[in-house]
Design a protein around this motif. Sequence first.
Motif, PDB file in Angstrom:
ATOM      1  N   VAL A  23      85.015  54.050 101.740  1.00  0.00           N
ATOM      2  CA  VAL A  23      83.777  54.303 101.386  1.00  0.00           C
ATOM      3  C   VAL A  23      84.117  54.804  99.648  1.00  0.00           C
ATOM      4  CG1 VAL A  23      81.724  55.681 101.346  1.00  0.00           C
ATOM      5  CG2 VAL A  23      82.892  54.716 103.597  1.00  0.00           C
ATOM      6  N   ILE A  24      83.520  54.033  98.881  1.00  0.00           N
ATOM      7  CA  ILE A  24      83.702  54.376  97.280  1.00  0.00           C
ATOM      8  C   ILE A  24      82.509  54.664  96.470  1.00  0.00           C
ATOM      9  CG2 ILE A  24      85.000  53.528  95.312  1.00  0.00           C
ATOM     10  CD1 ILE A  24      86.472  51.638  97.178  1.00  0.00           C
ATOM     11  N   LEU A  25      82.713  55.789  95.836  1.00  0.00           N
ATOM     12  CA  LEU A  25      81.453  55.976  94.778  1.00  0.00           C
ATOM     13  C   LEU A  25      82.130  55.711  93.521  1.00  0.00           C
ATOM     14  CD1 LEU A  25      80.105  59.267  96.246  1.00  0.00           C
ATOM     15  CD2 LEU A  25      79.308  57.005  96.642  1.00  0.00           C
ATOM     16  N   TYR A  26      81.244  54.840  92.649  1.00  0.00           N
ATOM     17  CA  TYR A  26      81.827  54.090  91.537  1.00  0.00           C
ATOM     18  C   TYR A  26      80.841  54.370  90.258  1.00  0.00           C
ATOM     19  CZ  TYR A  26      83.726  50.468  88.142  1.00  0.00           C
ATOM     20  OH  TYR A  26      84.362  49.876  87.055  1.00  0.00           O
ATOM     21  N   ASP A  27      81.335  54.911  89.147  1.00  0.00           N
ATOM     22  CA  ASP A  27      80.363  54.775  88.018  1.00  0.00           C
ATOM     23  C   ASP A  27      80.645  53.612  87.308  1.00  0.00           C
ATOM     24  OD1 ASP A  27      79.419  55.428  85.544  1.00  0.00           O
ATOM     25  OD2 ASP A  27      79.361  57.419  85.895  1.00  0.00           O
ATOM     26  N   ASP A  28      79.534  52.716  87.021  1.00  0.00           N
ATOM     27  CA  ASP A  28      79.702  51.327  86.363  1.00  0.00           C
ATOM     28  C   ASP A  28      80.030  51.599  84.678  1.00  0.00           C
ATOM     29  OD1 ASP A  28      79.543  49.557  88.520  1.00  0.00           O
ATOM     30  OD2 ASP A  28      77.129  49.688  88.153  1.00  0.00           O
ATOM     31  N   ASP A  29      79.580  52.883  84.253  1.00  0.00           N
ATOM     32  CA  ASP A  29      79.694  52.990  82.983  1.00  0.00           C
ATOM     33  C   ASP A  29      81.116  53.570  82.451  1.00  0.00           C
ATOM     34  OD1 ASP A  29      77.069  52.050  82.268  1.00  0.00           O
ATOM     35  OD2 ASP A  29      76.225  53.978  82.377  1.00  0.00           O
ATOM     36  N   THR A  30      81.486  54.474  83.157  1.00  0.00           N
ATOM     37  CA  THR A  30      82.862  55.028  82.847  1.00  0.00           C
ATOM     38  C   THR A  30      83.948  54.723  83.697  1.00  0.00           C
ATOM     39  OG1 THR A  30      82.478  56.912  84.638  1.00  0.00           O
ATOM     40  CG2 THR A  30      81.533  57.250  82.344  1.00  0.00           C
ATOM     41  N   TYR A  31      83.705  53.944  84.712  1.00  0.00           N
ATOM     42  CA  TYR A  31      84.721  53.532  85.634  1.00  0.00           C
ATOM     43  C   TYR A  31      85.376  54.513  86.347  1.00  0.00           C
ATOM     44  CZ  TYR A  31      84.302  49.575  82.422  1.00  0.00           C
ATOM     45  OH  TYR A  31      83.931  48.446  81.609  1.00  0.00           O
ATOM     46  N   GLU A  32      84.804  55.756  86.596  1.00  0.00           N
ATOM     47  CA  GLU A  32      85.261  56.667  87.455  1.00  0.00           C
ATOM     48  C   GLU A  32      84.896  56.481  88.817  1.00  0.00           C
ATOM     49  OE1 GLU A  32      84.597  60.929  85.946  1.00  0.00           O
ATOM     50  OE2 GLU A  32      83.378  59.874  84.598  1.00  0.00           O
ATOM     51  N   ILE A  99      84.715  64.693  95.148  1.00  0.00           N
ATOM     52  CA  ILE A  99      83.618  63.892  95.667  1.00  0.00           C
ATOM     53  C   ILE A  99      82.337  64.836  95.449  1.00  0.00           C
ATOM     54  CG2 ILE A  99      82.571  63.025  97.748  1.00  0.00           C
ATOM     55  CD1 ILE A  99      85.377  62.359  98.869  1.00  0.00           C
ATOM     56  N   ILE A 100      82.239  66.049  95.818  1.00  0.00           N
ATOM     57  CA  ILE A 100      81.092  66.752  95.582  1.00  0.00           C
ATOM     58  C   ILE A 100      80.923  66.987  94.057  1.00  0.00           C
ATOM     59  CG2 ILE A 100      80.068  69.141  95.736  1.00  0.00           C
ATOM     60  CD1 ILE A 100      80.069  67.343  98.467  1.00  0.00           C
ATOM     61  N   ASN A 101      81.567  67.229  93.369  1.00  0.00           N
ATOM     62  CA  ASN A 101      81.482  67.168  91.776  1.00  0.00           C
ATOM     63  C   ASN A 101      81.050  65.641  91.306  1.00  0.00           C
ATOM     64  OD1 ASN A 101      81.877  69.973  91.686  1.00  0.00           O
ATOM     65  ND2 ASN A 101      84.394  69.548  91.205  1.00  0.00           N
ATOM     66  N   PHE A 102      81.428  64.743  91.689  1.00  0.00           N
ATOM     67  CA  PHE A 102      81.165  63.366  91.172  1.00  0.00           C
ATOM     68  C   PHE A 102      79.416  63.388  91.187  1.00  0.00           C
ATOM     69  CE2 PHE A 102      80.256  59.107  91.669  1.00  0.00           C
ATOM     70  CZ  PHE A 102      81.029  58.427  90.902  1.00  0.00           C
ATOM     71  N   ILE A 103      79.197  63.624  92.685  1.00  0.00           N
ATOM     72  CA  ILE A 103      77.738  63.598  92.959  1.00  0.00           C
ATOM     73  C   ILE A 103      76.982  64.453  92.101  1.00  0.00           C
ATOM     74  CG2 ILE A 103      76.086  63.646  94.742  1.00  0.00           C
ATOM     75  CD1 ILE A 103      78.280  62.602  96.631  1.00  0.00           C
ATOM     76  N   LYS A 104      77.436  65.760  92.080  1.00  0.00           N
ATOM     77  CA  LYS A 104      76.477  66.725  91.385  1.00  0.00           C
ATOM     78  C   LYS A 104      76.260  66.424  90.076  1.00  0.00           C
ATOM     79  CE  LYS A 104      77.360  71.046  92.459  1.00  0.00           C
ATOM     80  NZ  LYS A 104      78.062  72.426  92.642  1.00  0.00           N
ATOM     81  N   LEU A 126      78.484  47.100 102.248  1.00  0.00           N
ATOM     82  CA  LEU A 126      77.607  47.658 101.367  1.00  0.00           C
ATOM     83  C   LEU A 126      78.275  47.687  99.800  1.00  0.00           C
ATOM     84  CD1 LEU A 126      74.839  48.905 101.296  1.00  0.00           C
ATOM     85  CD2 LEU A 126      75.937  51.041 101.657  1.00  0.00           C
ATOM     86  N   ASN A 127      77.460  47.320  98.826  1.00  0.00           N
ATOM     87  CA  ASN A 127      77.705  47.730  97.433  1.00  0.00           C
ATOM     88  C   ASN A 127      76.292  47.390  96.690  1.00  0.00           C
ATOM     89  OD1 ASN A 127      78.511  47.434  94.777  1.00  0.00           O
ATOM     90  ND2 ASN A 127      79.817  45.429  95.016  1.00  0.00           N
ATOM     91  N   MET A 128      75.847  48.828  96.681  1.00  0.00           N
ATOM     92  CA  MET A 128      74.645  48.913  95.925  1.00  0.00           C
ATOM     93  C   MET A 128      74.354  49.911  95.005  1.00  0.00           C
ATOM     94  SD  MET A 128      72.131  50.844  98.740  1.00  0.00           S
ATOM     95  CE  MET A 128      72.286  52.571  99.067  1.00  0.00           C
ATOM     96  N   ALA A 129      73.882  49.682  93.851  1.00  0.00           N
ATOM     97  CA  ALA A 129      73.386  50.710  92.807  1.00  0.00           C
ATOM     98  C   ALA A 129      72.558  51.822  93.799  1.00  0.00           C
ATOM     99  CB  ALA A 129      72.878  50.202  91.593  1.00  0.00           C
ATOM    100  N   CYS A 130      72.827  53.091  93.495  1.00  0.00           N
ATOM    101  CA  CYS A 130      71.988  54.183  94.118  1.00  0.00           C
ATOM    102  C   CYS A 130      72.193  55.487  93.168  1.00  0.00           C
ATOM    103  CB  CYS A 130      72.953  54.489  95.337  1.00  0.00           C
ATOM    104  SG  CYS A 130      74.235  54.970  95.501  1.00  0.00           S
ATOM    105  N   VAL A 131      71.216  56.155  93.926  1.00  0.00           N
ATOM    106  CA  VAL A 131      71.023  57.570  93.604  1.00  0.00           C
ATOM    107  C   VAL A 131      71.149  58.454  94.877  1.00  0.00           C
ATOM    108  CG1 VAL A 131      69.827  57.296  91.514  1.00  0.00           C
ATOM    109  CG2 VAL A 131      68.538  57.763  93.798  1.00  0.00           C
ATOM    110  N   CYS A 132      71.524  59.805  94.502  1.00  0.00           N
ATOM    111  CA  CYS A 132      71.834  60.643  95.607  1.00  0.00           C
ATOM    112  C   CYS A 132      70.537  61.191  95.769  1.00  0.00           C
ATOM    113  CB  CYS A 132      72.860  61.726  95.508  1.00  0.00           C
ATOM    114  SG  CYS A 132      72.970  62.905  96.784  1.00  0.00           S
ATOM    115  N   ASP A 133      69.855  61.116  97.188  1.00  0.00           N
ATOM    116  CA  ASP A 133      68.672  61.450  97.504  1.00  0.00           C
ATOM    117  C   ASP A 133      68.524  63.055  97.926  1.00  0.00           C
ATOM    118  OD1 ASP A 133      66.062  60.325  97.128  1.00  0.00           O
ATOM    119  OD2 ASP A 133      65.850  59.806  98.782  1.00  0.00           O
ATOM    120  N   ASP A 134      69.717  63.035  98.614  1.00  0.00           N
ATOM    121  CA  ASP A 134      69.969  64.468  99.229  1.00  0.00           C
ATOM    122  C   ASP A 134      71.473  64.688  99.473  1.00  0.00           C
ATOM    123  OD1 ASP A 134      68.985  66.778 100.610  1.00  0.00           O
ATOM    124  OD2 ASP A 134      68.567  65.713 102.314  1.00  0.00           O
TER     125      ASP A 134
END
Length: 176
Positions: A23-32, A99-104, A126-134
């Motif tokens: 399970v990976i969180l990925y930033d399309d702009d910064t490649y982080e 991981i927490i800092n990436f999301i925050k 799953l491969n979706m653009a998203c926001v963290c709702d909670d």
Amino acid sequence: MNLLALIENNAKAYLNRKPKCDVILYDDDTYENVVFPVIPSKLPAVEQKQNNEVFNGASGDITLIGTLGLREYTLDNWLLPVNKSYPFTRPNASDGEAIINFIKTRREIKKVFRICVIFTDGNEVLNMACVCDDLNYYYDSVHDIHASIAFKEYIYVNTTNNQTTNSNNSLSDSQN
């Protein structure tokens, strides 16, 4: 080896297998990116409701089929080890605090990122653009993080310029 014994051996191997996905969180702009260190044996469901409406007509209740809603993916009470490597953690996993800092960080600047659930054979769940709702988390007695994180799909709206008229095609554009 007969067919029945082969099936039984494969079934035992299947039931005893460790999860082979990331399970990976990925930033399309910064490649982080950050990789979740612990994957439970049962992955959460991808939820997607349909916005149907029911009204009462002359012959009884009638359902009008609506459009599909946004997909949601919730990681409930996931273990995020901090500065530790347990035998059950994924290789190349990120630290829980990373991981927490990436999301925050992305929540604070209202930035879209991507969540990917990918099996090691390359198949995507799953491969979706998203926001963290909670985002809810706490530290346990050994300083590991337990987090519940809800992601909601983000749909990009076309904001390109029309080359013929040189006007913005954005749906939110209110040019007169």
